[in-house]
Design a protein around this motif. Sequence first.
Motif, PDB file in Angstrom:
ATOM      1  N   GLU A 152       0.702  -1.201  -0.074  1.00  0.00           N
ATOM      2  CA  GLU A 152      -0.002  -0.076   0.018  1.00  0.00           C
ATOM      3  C   GLU A 152       0.971   1.200   0.083  1.00  0.00           C
ATOM      4  N   LYS A 153       2.075   1.253   0.728  1.00  0.00           N
ATOM      5  CA  LYS A 153       2.807   2.369   0.809  1.00  0.00           C
ATOM      6  C   LYS A 153       3.537   2.783  -0.519  1.00  0.00           C
ATOM      7  N   ASN A 154       3.786   1.769  -1.305  1.00  0.00           N
ATOM      8  CA  ASN A 154       4.418   1.937  -2.575  1.00  0.00           C
ATOM      9  C   ASN A 154       3.312   2.401  -3.714  1.00  0.00           C
ATOM     10  N   LEU A 155       1.993   2.143  -3.481  1.00  0.00           N
ATOM     11  CA  LEU A 155       1.071   2.422  -4.601  1.00  0.00           C
ATOM     12  C   LEU A 155       0.630   3.929  -4.585  1.00  0.00           C
ATOM     13  N   VAL A 156       1.036   4.635  -5.574  1.00  0.00           N
ATOM     14  CA  VAL A 156       1.031   5.842  -5.815  1.00  0.00           C
ATOM     15  C   VAL A 156      -0.188   6.454  -6.860  1.00  0.00           C
ATOM     16  N   GLY A 157      -0.746   5.488  -7.504  1.00  0.00           N
ATOM     17  CA  GLY A 157      -1.600   5.946  -8.520  1.00  0.00           C
ATOM     18  C   GLY A 157      -2.216   4.509  -9.149  1.00  0.00           C
ATOM     19  N   VAL A 158      -3.548   4.640  -9.750  1.00  0.00           N
ATOM     20  CA  VAL A 158      -3.796   3.627 -10.524  1.00  0.00           C
ATOM     21  C   VAL A 158      -4.610   4.105 -11.687  1.00  0.00           C
ATOM     22  N   GLU A 159      -4.282   3.179 -12.706  1.00  0.00           N
ATOM     23  CA  GLU A 159      -4.843   3.212 -14.164  1.00  0.00           C
ATOM     24  C   GLU A 159      -5.694   2.330 -14.374  1.00  0.00           C
ATOM     25  N   TRP A 160      -6.875   2.785 -14.819  1.00  0.00           N
ATOM     26  CA  TRP A 160      -8.070   1.960 -15.416  1.00  0.00           C
ATOM     27  C   TRP A 160      -8.252   2.168 -16.790  1.00  0.00           C
ATOM     28  N   HIS A 179     -16.121   1.068  -9.911  1.00  0.00           N
ATOM     29  CA  HIS A 179     -16.531   0.832  -8.591  1.00  0.00           C
ATOM     30  C   HIS A 179     -15.413   1.569  -7.712  1.00  0.00           C
ATOM     31  N   THR A 180     -14.109   1.483  -7.973  1.00  0.00           N
ATOM     32  CA  THR A 180     -13.107   2.133  -7.216  1.00  0.00           C
ATOM     33  C   THR A 180     -13.353   3.517  -7.257  1.00  0.00           C
ATOM     34  N   LEU A 181     -13.572   4.156  -8.458  1.00  0.00           N
ATOM     35  CA  LEU A 181     -13.520   5.752  -8.663  1.00  0.00           C
ATOM     36  C   LEU A 181     -14.915   6.168  -7.844  1.00  0.00           C
ATOM     37  N   ARG A 182     -16.075   5.193  -7.716  1.00  0.00           N
ATOM     38  CA  ARG A 182     -17.229   5.676  -7.014  1.00  0.00           C
ATOM     39  C   ARG A 182     -17.137   5.688  -5.412  1.00  0.00           C
ATOM     40  N   ASP A 183     -16.171   4.676  -4.982  1.00  0.00           N
ATOM     41  CA  ASP A 183     -15.768   4.539  -3.487  1.00  0.00           C
ATOM     42  C   ASP A 183     -14.891   5.719  -3.037  1.00  0.00           C
ATOM     43  N   ARG A 184     -13.920   6.031  -4.131  1.00  0.00           N
ATOM     44  CA  ARG A 184     -13.192   7.395  -3.911  1.00  0.00           C
ATOM     45  C   ARG A 184     -13.904   8.453  -3.618  1.00  0.00           C
ATOM     46  N   HIS A 185     -14.947   8.763  -4.516  1.00  0.00           N
ATOM     47  CA  HIS A 185     -15.589   9.921  -4.496  1.00  0.00           C
ATOM     48  C   HIS A 185     -16.770  10.068  -3.649  1.00  0.00           C
ATOM     49  N   CYS A 186     -17.167   9.016  -3.310  1.00  0.00           N
ATOM     50  CA  CYS A 186     -18.623   8.954  -2.462  1.00  0.00           C
ATOM     51  C   CYS A 186     -18.405   8.300  -1.093  1.00  0.00           C
ATOM     52  N   ASN A 187     -17.426   7.576  -0.723  1.00  0.00           N
ATOM     53  CA  ASN A 187     -17.001   7.078   0.524  1.00  0.00           C
ATOM     54  C   ASN A 187     -16.062   7.801   1.425  1.00  0.00           C
ATOM     55  N   PRO A 188     -16.504   8.778   2.306  1.00  0.00           N
ATOM     56  CA  PRO A 188     -15.404   9.411   3.171  1.00  0.00           C
ATOM     57  C   PRO A 188     -14.425   8.631   3.666  1.00  0.00           C
ATOM     58  N   ASP A 189     -14.662   7.253   3.923  1.00  0.00           N
ATOM     59  CA  ASP A 189     -13.657   6.442   4.628  1.00  0.00           C
ATOM     60  C   ASP A 189     -12.965   5.694   3.522  1.00  0.00           C
ATOM     61  N   SER A 190     -13.096   5.890   2.325  1.00  0.00           N
ATOM     62  CA  SER A 190     -12.340   5.167   1.340  1.00  0.00           C
ATOM     63  C   SER A 190     -10.881   4.988   1.473  1.00  0.00           C
ATOM     64  N   LEU A 191     -10.417   3.835   1.132  1.00  0.00           N
ATOM     65  CA  LEU A 191      -8.869   3.666   1.059  1.00  0.00           C
ATOM     66  C   LEU A 191      -8.396   4.458  -0.004  1.00  0.00           C
ATOM     67  N   PHE A 192      -8.925   4.829  -0.862  1.00  0.00           N
ATOM     68  CA  PHE A 192      -8.400   5.483  -2.092  1.00  0.00           C
ATOM     69  C   PHE A 192      -8.495   6.813  -2.224  1.00  0.00           C
ATOM     70  N   LYS A 193      -9.026   7.452  -1.141  1.00  0.00           N
ATOM     71  CA  LYS A 193      -9.459   8.893  -1.212  1.00  0.00           C
ATOM     72  C   LYS A 193      -8.257   9.946  -1.465  1.00  0.00           C
ATOM     73  N   ASN A 194      -7.123   9.431  -1.158  1.00  0.00           N
ATOM     74  CA  ASN A 194      -5.865  10.237  -1.506  1.00  0.00           C
ATOM     75  C   ASN A 194      -5.118   9.779  -2.920  1.00  0.00           C
ATOM     76  N   MET A 195      -5.690   8.690  -3.687  1.00  0.00           N
ATOM     77  CA  MET A 195      -5.039   7.998  -4.599  1.00  0.00           C
ATOM     78  C   MET A 195      -5.585   8.547  -5.997  1.00  0.00           C
ATOM     79  N   ARG A 196      -4.336   9.265  -6.767  1.00  0.00           N
ATOM     80  CA  ARG A 196      -4.963   9.589  -8.211  1.00  0.00           C
ATOM     81  C   ARG A 196      -5.244   8.365  -8.997  1.00  0.00           C
ATOM     82  N   MET A 197      -6.110   8.617  -9.804  1.00  0.00           N
ATOM     83  CA  MET A 197      -6.765   7.626 -10.785  1.00  0.00           C
ATOM     84  C   MET A 197      -6.963   8.118 -12.009  1.00  0.00           C
ATOM     85  N   TRP A 198      -6.674   7.477 -12.850  1.00  0.00           N
ATOM     86  CA  TRP A 198      -6.704   8.126 -14.284  1.00  0.00           C
ATOM     87  C   TRP A 198      -7.332   6.864 -15.390  1.00  0.00           C
TER      88      TRP A 198
END
Length: 309
Positions: free
Chosen positions: A2-10, A19-38
Motif C-alpha cells: 500500500e505504501k508503494n501504490l501512488v496511482g491507479v490506471e483503469w 466501483h473504485t472511482l465511485r468509492d473514492r468520491h462517495c465514501n468518506p472512509d475510502s482507502l483510495f481517497k488520496n489516490m490519483r486515478m486516471w
Amino acid sequence: AEKNLVGVEWCEHGGVGFHTLRDRHCNPDSLFKNMRMWVHLHGAREIWDLMDRYPVSLDMGNSYVLSNYAERLSLELADAWKSPSQSVANWYTNYFGIQNQVLISPLPYRKLANRDSHKIDRDYNYPLRILCPGRIVYLKGTDTIARACVEICEKFPGKIHITFAGYNLPTANPEYNSSMDEVMSFIPEKFLSNFLFLGKYSSEEYLKLAQDSDLAIFASRVETFCLAAHEINWIGVPLILSDIPAFENHFQDSINCYKFDQTVEGLIKVLDRILTSPALLTRIRSEPIDDFNPNIFDKLVNLPLASKV
C-alpha cells in the motif's frame, strides 16, 4: 504494498475501475481517497458496439445499459484521461460530451527490425504483395479489404496477392460459422489463389511477412491506437489506412501513408492508383512517433485531486 501504490490506471470499460472511482468520491472512509486515478482510453464498449453490425445491446437489457452508464461515469470521475493521441481524446470528448484533463501518451510498440529496414526504393514487380495484419473480424475491416481486392483482381488480373495474417474470430452473423467464412464468401473461386489466410504467427514470421510485402492495409472501423500499424510503419512498409481518429494525428495522407474513407469504394480508388502507378509507394516515407515516455506517470501521480460529486 500500500505504501508503494501512488496511482491507479483503469481502462474505461473496466467495471472494477468504476466501483473504485465511485468509492473514492462517495465514501468518506475510502482507502483510495488520496489516490490519483486516471483512465487509459483503450476502447469504450459503447462506441465499439455502435461500429458493429450486431451490437450486443440488441440482445441485452438493463444490465447492458447500466454497464455503459458505469463506463461513462468512469470517464467522468477519473482525475484525467491518458490518451494515445489528441485526436482520440477529442473523439471521446465529442461523443460522450465529457470534459476531462487529457495527458497524451502513445503506447510502446515492438521494433522488430531496424527502422526503415524495408526497402521501398526498389522496382516493384507484379503481383504486388499486400499484407493485412490483425484479427479476422468485422471491426478490423477484413470484409472491406476482401471486397475491394476482389474488384482489383477483376481489373488487374494477377497483379496483387493478399495475405491476411491474424487469427479467425467468431461472427455474430448467423449465416456463417466464423468471420473468415464470411470474408471468404466475398471471394469468387477464380480469385481464391490470390488470397492467403495465415492465422496466428510468431514475431519472426510476422517480421518476414512484413519485409516480404510491398504494402500493408489497416482497414479498421474503430481503434484507439493500433500497435501493428506502428510496428509496420517503423520497419518502413508503405501503409494504406482507414481515416479514423486513431490514425489522424500520427499518420498524414500522402506523407507517411495513403488513407481511404472506410468504404469499399474508397479503398478501391487508392489501390487502383497504386496498381496504375506503383511508384506511389516510394513517395511516402515512414515517420515513426516518439518512443513511449515513462515520465508520463510522474505527471499522472502528481495530478491535483478533484472532487467530482
